[in-house]
Design a protein around this motif. Sequence first.
Motif, PDB file in Angstrom:
ATOM      1  N   THR A  66      15.442 -18.644 -23.694  1.00 28.95           N
ATOM      2  CA  THR A  66      14.522 -18.043 -23.415  1.00 28.95           C
ATOM      3  C   THR A  66      13.707 -18.686 -24.988  1.00 28.95           C
ATOM      4  OG1 THR A  66      16.125 -16.131 -22.796  1.00 28.95           O
ATOM      5  CG2 THR A  66      13.442 -15.370 -23.807  1.00 28.95           C
ATOM      6  N   GLU A  67      14.264 -18.215 -26.009  1.00 26.09           N
ATOM      7  CA  GLU A  67      13.177 -18.669 -27.483  1.00 26.09           C
ATOM      8  C   GLU A  67      12.360 -19.583 -27.304  1.00 26.09           C
ATOM      9  OE1 GLU A  67      12.998 -16.672 -29.454  1.00 26.09           O
ATOM     10  OE2 GLU A  67      14.390 -15.222 -28.577  1.00 26.09           O
ATOM     11  N   LYS A  68      12.842 -20.747 -26.125  1.00 23.16           N
ATOM     12  CA  LYS A  68      12.911 -22.498 -26.059  1.00 23.16           C
ATOM     13  C   LYS A  68      11.058 -22.311 -25.101  1.00 23.16           C
ATOM     14  CE  LYS A  68      13.797 -26.911 -24.699  1.00 23.16           C
ATOM     15  NZ  LYS A  68      15.116 -27.454 -24.547  1.00 23.16           N
ATOM     16  N   MET A  69      11.606 -21.353 -23.684  1.00 28.39           N
ATOM     17  CA  MET A  69      10.680 -21.007 -22.744  1.00 28.39           C
ATOM     18  C   MET A  69       9.468 -20.069 -23.610  1.00 28.39           C
ATOM     19  SD  MET A  69      10.624 -18.727 -19.260  1.00 28.39           S
ATOM     20  CE  MET A  69      11.105 -20.397 -17.982  1.00 28.39           C
ATOM     21  N   LYS A  70       9.680 -19.503 -24.856  1.00 31.27           N
ATOM     22  CA  LYS A  70       8.598 -18.558 -25.257  1.00 31.27           C
ATOM     23  C   LYS A  70       7.993 -19.501 -26.351  1.00 31.27           C
ATOM     24  CE  LYS A  70      10.662 -13.980 -26.140  1.00 31.27           C
ATOM     25  NZ  LYS A  70      11.157 -13.338 -27.160  1.00 31.27           N
ATOM     26  N   ARG A  71       8.542 -20.335 -27.162  1.00 32.66           N
ATOM     27  CA  ARG A  71       8.018 -21.701 -27.330  1.00 32.66           C
ATOM     28  C   ARG A  71       7.089 -22.233 -26.911  1.00 32.66           C
ATOM     29  NH1 ARG A  71      13.023 -22.278 -30.015  1.00 32.66           N
ATOM     30  NH2 ARG A  71      13.275 -24.061 -29.583  1.00 32.66           N
ATOM     31  N   LYS A  75      14.198 -11.938 -15.890  1.00 35.54           N
ATOM     32  CA  LYS A  75      15.238 -12.815 -15.326  1.00 35.54           C
ATOM     33  C   LYS A  75      16.051 -13.487 -17.375  1.00 35.54           C
ATOM     34  CE  LYS A  75      14.511 -13.173 -10.492  1.00 35.54           C
ATOM     35  NZ  LYS A  75      14.020 -14.233  -9.688  1.00 35.54           N
ATOM     36  N   THR A  76      16.172 -12.903 -17.851  1.00 35.00           N
ATOM     37  CA  THR A  76      16.567 -12.903 -18.982  1.00 35.00           C
ATOM     38  C   THR A  76      17.727 -12.978 -19.686  1.00 35.00           C
ATOM     39  OG1 THR A  76      15.231 -11.401 -20.325  1.00 35.00           O
ATOM     40  CG2 THR A  76      14.951 -13.070 -20.512  1.00 35.00           C
ATOM     41  N   ASP A  77      18.711 -12.086 -18.617  1.00 39.76           N
ATOM     42  CA  ASP A  77      19.884 -11.720 -18.794  1.00 39.76           C
ATOM     43  C   ASP A  77      20.591 -12.127 -17.722  1.00 39.76           C
ATOM     44  OD1 ASP A  77      17.976 -10.125 -16.696  1.00 39.76           O
ATOM     45  OD2 ASP A  77      19.844 -10.200 -15.625  1.00 39.76           O
ATOM     46  N   LEU A  78      19.667 -13.728 -17.428  1.00 36.25           N
ATOM     47  CA  LEU A  78      20.714 -14.470 -16.607  1.00 36.25           C
ATOM     48  C   LEU A  78      20.911 -15.766 -17.674  1.00 36.25           C
ATOM     49  CD1 LEU A  78      18.922 -15.119 -12.896  1.00 36.25           C
ATOM     50  CD2 LEU A  78      21.355 -14.028 -13.113  1.00 36.25           C
ATOM     51  N   ALA A  79      20.656 -15.658 -19.026  1.00 31.67           N
ATOM     52  CA  ALA A  79      20.580 -16.781 -19.940  1.00 31.67           C
ATOM     53  C   ALA A  79      21.878 -17.292 -19.841  1.00 31.67           C
ATOM     54  CB  ALA A  79      20.062 -16.122 -21.090  1.00 31.67           C
ATOM     55  N   PRO A  80      23.307 -16.601 -20.055  1.00 34.50           N
ATOM     56  CA  PRO A  80      24.774 -17.109 -19.305  1.00 34.50           C
ATOM     57  C   PRO A  80      24.930 -17.694 -18.614  1.00 34.50           C
ATOM     58  CG  PRO A  80      24.721 -14.644 -20.170  1.00 34.50           C
ATOM     59  CD  PRO A  80      23.373 -15.289 -19.862  1.00 34.50           C
ATOM     60  N   GLY A  88      13.726 -22.067 -15.328  1.00 33.45           N
ATOM     61  CA  GLY A  88      14.200 -23.849 -17.251  1.00 33.45           C
ATOM     62  C   GLY A  88      12.804 -23.356 -17.671  1.00 33.45           C
ATOM     63  N   ASP A  89      13.205 -23.392 -18.728  1.00 37.71           N
ATOM     64  CA  ASP A  89      12.434 -23.600 -20.191  1.00 37.71           C
ATOM     65  C   ASP A  89      11.231 -24.184 -20.380  1.00 37.71           C
ATOM     66  OD1 ASP A  89      13.993 -25.941 -21.070  1.00 37.71           O
ATOM     67  OD2 ASP A  89      15.394 -24.090 -22.217  1.00 37.71           O
ATOM     68  N   ASP A  90      11.625 -25.459 -19.383  1.00 34.63           N
ATOM     69  CA  ASP A  90      10.507 -26.120 -19.077  1.00 34.63           C
ATOM     70  C   ASP A  90       9.304 -25.852 -18.885  1.00 34.63           C
ATOM     71  OD1 ASP A  90      11.253 -26.826 -17.315  1.00 34.63           O
ATOM     72  OD2 ASP A  90      11.796 -29.864 -17.694  1.00 34.63           O
ATOM     73  N   LYS A  91       8.812 -24.829 -18.138  1.00 34.08           N
ATOM     74  CA  LYS A  91       7.904 -24.412 -16.783  1.00 34.08           C
ATOM     75  C   LYS A  91       6.796 -24.578 -17.632  1.00 34.08           C
ATOM     76  CE  LYS A  91       8.387 -23.148 -12.235  1.00 34.08           C
ATOM     77  NZ  LYS A  91       8.900 -22.954 -11.209  1.00 34.08           N
ATOM     78  N   PRO A  92       6.502 -24.237 -18.418  1.00 33.83           N
ATOM     79  CA  PRO A  92       5.620 -23.681 -19.103  1.00 33.83           C
ATOM     80  C   PRO A  92       4.058 -25.150 -19.152  1.00 33.83           C
ATOM     81  CG  PRO A  92       6.353 -21.504 -20.145  1.00 33.83           C
ATOM     82  CD  PRO A  92       7.601 -22.747 -19.464  1.00 33.83           C
ATOM     83  N   GLU A  93       5.234 -26.070 -19.791  1.00 37.27           N
ATOM     84  CA  GLU A  93       4.936 -27.211 -20.481  1.00 37.27           C
ATOM     85  C   GLU A  93       4.060 -28.490 -19.038  1.00 37.27           C
ATOM     86  OE1 GLU A  93       8.148 -29.723 -22.025  1.00 37.27           O
ATOM     87  OE2 GLU A  93       7.400 -26.926 -23.264  1.00 37.27           O
ATOM     88  N   LYS A  94       5.151 -27.948 -17.699  1.00 33.35           N
ATOM     89  CA  LYS A  94       5.125 -28.584 -16.370  1.00 33.35           C
ATOM     90  C   LYS A  94       3.744 -28.015 -15.355  1.00 33.35           C
ATOM     91  CE  LYS A  94       9.684 -30.419 -15.210  1.00 33.35           C
ATOM     92  NZ  LYS A  94      10.348 -29.276 -13.976  1.00 33.35           N
ATOM     93  N   TYR A  95       3.631 -26.178 -15.935  1.00 33.07           N
ATOM     94  CA  TYR A  95       2.143 -26.234 -15.669  1.00 33.07           C
ATOM     95  C   TYR A  95       1.777 -25.621 -15.993  1.00 33.07           C
ATOM     96  CZ  TYR A  95       5.251 -26.745 -11.518  1.00 33.07           C
ATOM     97  OH  TYR A  95       5.775 -27.035 -10.190  1.00 33.07           O
ATOM     98  N   PRO A  96       1.012 -26.653 -17.642  1.00 30.84           N
ATOM     99  CA  PRO A  96       0.102 -25.863 -18.031  1.00 30.84           C
ATOM    100  C   PRO A  96      -1.117 -24.816 -18.338  1.00 30.84           C
ATOM    101  CG  PRO A  96      -0.040 -28.610 -18.664  1.00 30.84           C
ATOM    102  CD  PRO A  96       1.303 -27.777 -16.968  1.00 30.84           C
ATOM    103  N   VAL A  97      -2.015 -25.524 -16.916  1.00 27.12           N
ATOM    104  CA  VAL A  97      -2.970 -24.813 -16.021  1.00 27.12           C
ATOM    105  C   VAL A  97      -2.906 -23.481 -16.403  1.00 27.12           C
ATOM    106  CG1 VAL A  97      -4.896 -24.798 -14.397  1.00 27.12           C
ATOM    107  CG2 VAL A  97      -4.003 -26.406 -16.279  1.00 27.12           C
TER     108      VAL A  97
END
Length: 221
Positions: free
Chosen positions: A176-181, A165-170, A144-153
């Motif tokens: 992926t870009e949202k996760m990077k941001r 596993k970015t090839d699983l995007a479809p 999930g692309d919100d993982k970093p926000e949920k585990y900020p530490v």
Amino acid sequence: MTKLDVRQDVKALNDLKAAENHGVFDTTGVLVIDMMGSPGAGKTTLLENILPALSAQLKAAVIEGDLATENDALRISKTGVQAIQINTGGGCHLDAGMIALELSKLELDKLDLLIIENVGNLVCPASFALGEDIRMVVLSLAEGDDKPEKYPVAFLHADVAVITKTDLAPYVDADTEKMKRSISSINPDTLIFEASKHGKQYDVKGLVDFLVRRVEEKRSK
Ligand code: MG
Ligand code: ZN
């Protein structure tokens, strides 16, 4: 003594031991990575895929941290790289003392790179320094692309993040870009790499080049 005091003592003791480890790593000139991430993020698979390319250019070894089983060390050994397994017996993170106990099994003088795969857990490994040079967080797009926000530490002090596993995007509801941001919003200095399968080839060249460069930098110090 309150619960919080005890916890702070444990952490302070670990920091001392981590500083000792770091001294040993600096004296012997080995670059050390603490690789963290949830169970199933693809940490061992990532190692299986970068070690052959790394081994062509330098001498690497791996310490595998797991709750139980030798499975991951066996997988790494198949790449020809020395792998030491630490079983924490249910403990949810590695600490600096556990690493110190294993160092005599490694020929540190002859090593360029030591990668420590921490126990699969995105919470407390971030609070226990091991003496590493680089903190790496591995996370899969499927988490999930919100993982970093949920585990900020976990991301706050990450030098490197590898999105697998970015090839699983479809097939997954994540971008992926949202996760990077999301990673950059927590720490704008974190370097981000992608690891994915294109056809049958696992694409990790950027990460391998980065690690080789950092090994050379440490060697020339
Ligand atoms: Mg693993
Ligand atoms: Zn823990």
